[in-house]
Write an enzyme that holds these catalytic residues in place. Structure first.
Site, PDB file in Angstrom:
ATOM      1  N   LYS A 109      -2.936   3.597 -12.156  1.00 25.84           N
ATOM      2  CA  LYS A 109      -2.221   2.610 -11.349  1.00 25.84           C
ATOM      3  C   LYS A 109      -0.768   2.474 -11.797  1.00 25.84           C
ATOM      4  CE  LYS A 109      -5.472   1.324  -8.503  1.00 25.84           C
ATOM      5  NZ  LYS A 109      -5.355   1.581  -7.043  1.00 25.84           N
TER       6      LYS A 109
ATOM      7  N   SER B 111      -1.905  -1.405  -6.212  1.00 20.00           N
ATOM      8  CA  SER B 111      -2.033  -1.124  -7.632  1.00 20.00           C
ATOM      9  C   SER B 111      -3.055  -2.086  -8.245  1.00 20.00           C
ATOM     10  CB  SER B 111      -0.661  -1.240  -8.304  1.00 20.00           C
ATOM     11  OG  SER B 111      -0.733  -0.955  -9.676  1.00 20.00           O
ATOM     12  N   SER B 112      -2.764  -2.586  -9.410  1.00 15.38           N
ATOM     13  CA  SER B 112      -3.677  -3.492 -10.108  1.00 15.38           C
ATOM     14  C   SER B 112      -2.925  -4.244 -11.178  1.00 15.38           C
ATOM     15  CB  SER B 112      -4.817  -2.699 -10.751  1.00 15.38           C
ATOM     16  OG  SER B 112      -5.568  -3.509 -11.647  1.00 15.38           O
TER      17      SER B 112
ATOM     18  N   TYR C  68      -7.977   3.972 -15.788  1.00 14.93           N
ATOM     19  CA  TYR C  68      -7.701   3.306 -14.508  1.00 14.93           C
ATOM     20  C   TYR C  68      -6.309   2.701 -14.521  1.00 14.93           C
ATOM     21  CZ  TYR C  68      -8.078  -0.231 -10.806  1.00 14.93           C
ATOM     22  OH  TYR C  68      -7.859  -1.015  -9.703  1.00 14.93           O
TER      23      TYR C  68
END
Length: 264
Positions: free
Chosen positions: A174, A156-157, A170
């Site tokens: 995620k 993920s982020s 974005y």
């Protein structure tokens, strides 16, 4: 446990493994003994270079070429994976179990969505198709062939838990991946399959090169970590290797922040 033998006999698939974090993950899993399918979407030369590096260091790997974010992408990935697995087994003089899989790392992703005021449907759809939809259907395709006690790791982020308005689509994609982790962990626990998320912060990869274009910009990113540096792909790969190992058998449904203490 000796990490060099921790994954002996295991078969792994790492998406987006031609470069960056995915490459580091593939190299580390192979170092630990896994046979690794090195997936790429367009960068065949880079994927072959990753495979060559792994083999040079005594590991086993094969390329898996298939574009993500297009109709039929998950099926195409596993068609290429099965073909590579058969070829690898043939070259090694083995009878390789058809389609067997132990570790799936959903690493491939695209970025560059921009703030909401500049968003366009085509970019939003691409983000969701590659970062959320593809992992969902890759898992669907993987589960019938995944052996009990397997591992799924979603990359993920930090953007899914911290506000980065410049990357809202974005971050949304995620966030969907994080939710997938939770649901799968509960669904698959009966088979001993663990499902976890790792969330990098700023890592030295091509994806964020523009944010490190000047020494001042680079220093500003480094200062956001408590360690005063930008992350390296290996910083993330080592955590993924832990989650893929038996040492992490009692860890599932978790979001592991591997950002180096960014913005604490």
């Amino acid at each position: 446990m000796d990490s060099h033998r921790a994954l002996t006999g295991k078969v792994a698939l790492v998406t987006g493994a031609a470069r960056g974090i995915g490459r580091a993950i593939a190299v580390r899993l192979a170092h630990d003994g896994a046979l690794v399918g090195v997936h790429y979407g367009h960068s065949e030369a880079a994927a072959l270079d990753t495979v060559a590096e792994i083999r040079k260091n005594g590991g086993r790997a094969f390329p898996v070429g298939a574009e993500l974010g297009v109709p039929g992408d998950a099926a195409a990935v596993f068609e290429a994976f099965d073909a590579g697995l058969r070829e690898e087994g043939s070259e090694a003089g083995e009878v390789t179990e058809g389609g067997a899989l132990d570790i799936l790392v959903n690493n491939a992703g695209v970025s560059g969505s921009g703030p909401v005021g500049r968003a366009v449907p085509e970019v939003f759809d691409r983000m969701m198709a590659v970062n959320a939809k593809a992992p969902y259907f890759l898992v669907q395709q993987a589960l019938p062939r995944m052996r009990d006690g397997g591992r799924i790791v979603n990359v993920s982020s930090l953007a899914s838990r911290h506000a980065f308005p410049e990357s809202v689509a974005y971050a949304m994609s995620k966030g969907a991946l994080d939710t997938l982790t939770l649901c799968l962990a509960k669904e698959l626990g009966g088979r001993g399959i663990t499902v976890n998320t790792v969330a990098p912060g700023f890592v030295e990869t091509d994806m964020n090169a523009r944010r490190r274009a000047t020494p001042e910009a680079r220093d500003a990113l480094a200062a956001r970590s408590v360690f005063g540096r930008i992350g390296m792909p290996s910083d993330v790969a080592d955590v993924v290797a832990f989650l893929a190992s038996d040492d992490a058998r009692w860890v599932t449904g978790q979001y592991l922040d591997v950002s180096g203490g960014t913005d604490l």
